[in-house]
Write an enzyme that holds these catalytic residues in place. Sequence first.
Site, PDB file in Angstrom:
ATOM      1  CG  HIS A 187       6.912 -27.051  10.575  1.00 29.40           C
ATOM      2  ND1 HIS A 187       6.969 -27.030  11.953  1.00 29.40           N
ATOM      3  CD2 HIS A 187       8.038 -27.674  10.173  1.00 29.40           C
ATOM      4  CE1 HIS A 187       8.079 -27.621  12.367  1.00 29.40           C
ATOM      5  NE2 HIS A 187       8.761 -28.021  11.294  1.00 29.40           N
TER       6      HIS A 187
ATOM      7  CG  HIS B 133       4.849 -30.456   8.736  1.00 32.86           C
ATOM      8  ND1 HIS B 133       4.618 -30.042  10.018  1.00 32.86           N
ATOM      9  CD2 HIS B 133       6.151 -30.832   8.684  1.00 32.86           C
ATOM     10  CE1 HIS B 133       5.741 -30.144  10.724  1.00 32.86           C
ATOM     11  NE2 HIS B 133       6.688 -30.616   9.930  1.00 32.86           N
TER      12      HIS B 133
ATOM     13  CB  CYS C 271       0.237  -2.888   4.508  1.00 32.52           C
ATOM     14  SG  CYS C 271      -0.265  -4.011   5.824  1.00 32.52           S
TER      15      CYS C 271
ATOM     16  CG  ASP D 204      -0.374   0.134   2.530  1.00 34.32           C
ATOM     17  OD1 ASP D 204       0.864   0.286   2.616  1.00 34.32           O
ATOM     18  OD2 ASP D 204      -1.115   0.115   3.523  1.00 34.32           O
TER      19      ASP D 204
ATOM     20  CB  THR E   3       0.765  -3.819  10.899  1.00 34.10           C
ATOM     21  OG1 THR E   3      -0.403  -4.111  10.109  1.00 34.10           O
ATOM     22  CG2 THR E   3       0.550  -2.565  11.723  1.00 34.10           C
TER      23      THR E   3
HETATM   24  C1  RB5 Z   1      -2.508   2.270   6.536  1.00 39.88           C
HETATM   25  O1  RB5 Z   1      -2.589   3.406   7.305  1.00 39.88           O
HETATM   26  C2  RB5 Z   1      -2.376   1.025   7.423  1.00 39.88           C
HETATM   27  O2  RB5 Z   1      -3.580   0.787   8.064  1.00 39.88           O
HETATM   28  C3  RB5 Z   1      -1.919  -0.162   6.625  1.00 39.88           C
HETATM   29  O3  RB5 Z   1      -0.688   0.111   6.024  1.00 39.88           O
HETATM   30  C4  RB5 Z   1      -1.721  -1.459   7.389  1.00 39.88           C
HETATM   31  O4  RB5 Z   1      -0.905  -1.266   8.498  1.00 39.88           O
HETATM   32  C5  RB5 Z   1      -2.933  -2.214   7.735  1.00 39.88           C
HETATM   33  O5  RB5 Z   1      -2.893  -3.332   8.263  1.00 39.88           O
END
Ligand code: RB5
Length: 151
Positions: free
Chosen positions: A99, A134, A66, A8, A68
């Site tokens: 696995h 597995h 992205c 993103d 996180t």
């Molecule tokens: C974008 O602000 C953020 O929500 C996205 O990059 C991500 O972390 C979502 O899981």
Amino acid sequence: MKIGIGNDHVAIEYKKEIWAYIEETYGYEVVNFGTDRPERFNYPIAGEAVANAVVSGAVDKGIVICGTGVGISLAANKVNGIRCVTCSEPYSAQLSRQHNDTNMLAFGARVVGIELAKMIVDAWLSGEYEGGRHQTRIDMIREIEERQCEK
Ligand code: RB5
């Protein structure tokens, strides 16, 4: 080997660095499904696009990034046949290949530094699925998908 990559707006520079790293280190072709524009870009679009490319065989594996790594991995895992792991360290990345036969990797540009991200990519790309006991569990995951389709 072809790697699909997606991201993103939060992870544009990260994506470019990981893309270059994979090409230079492994000589793999990297196919870009993510955004390269700074405007807000909803991560499910890239997660689904890379996942579809993996399932169709257009690429061999997928890497999605992205903020996180969570949202984009959730989207990818909605596509039948995708086993996408979100990792902040190399151990889980490697074990997820050995696995769980993961076919996609996710991590967060706001969570892991770029050098740690490269170590995660190395561990994940070098991990070989071990099969054996597995496979029973992988088959069970596939059966969950089939039951969902029947609903
Ligand atoms: C974008 O602000 C953020 O929500 C996205 O990059 C991500 O972390 C979502 O899981």
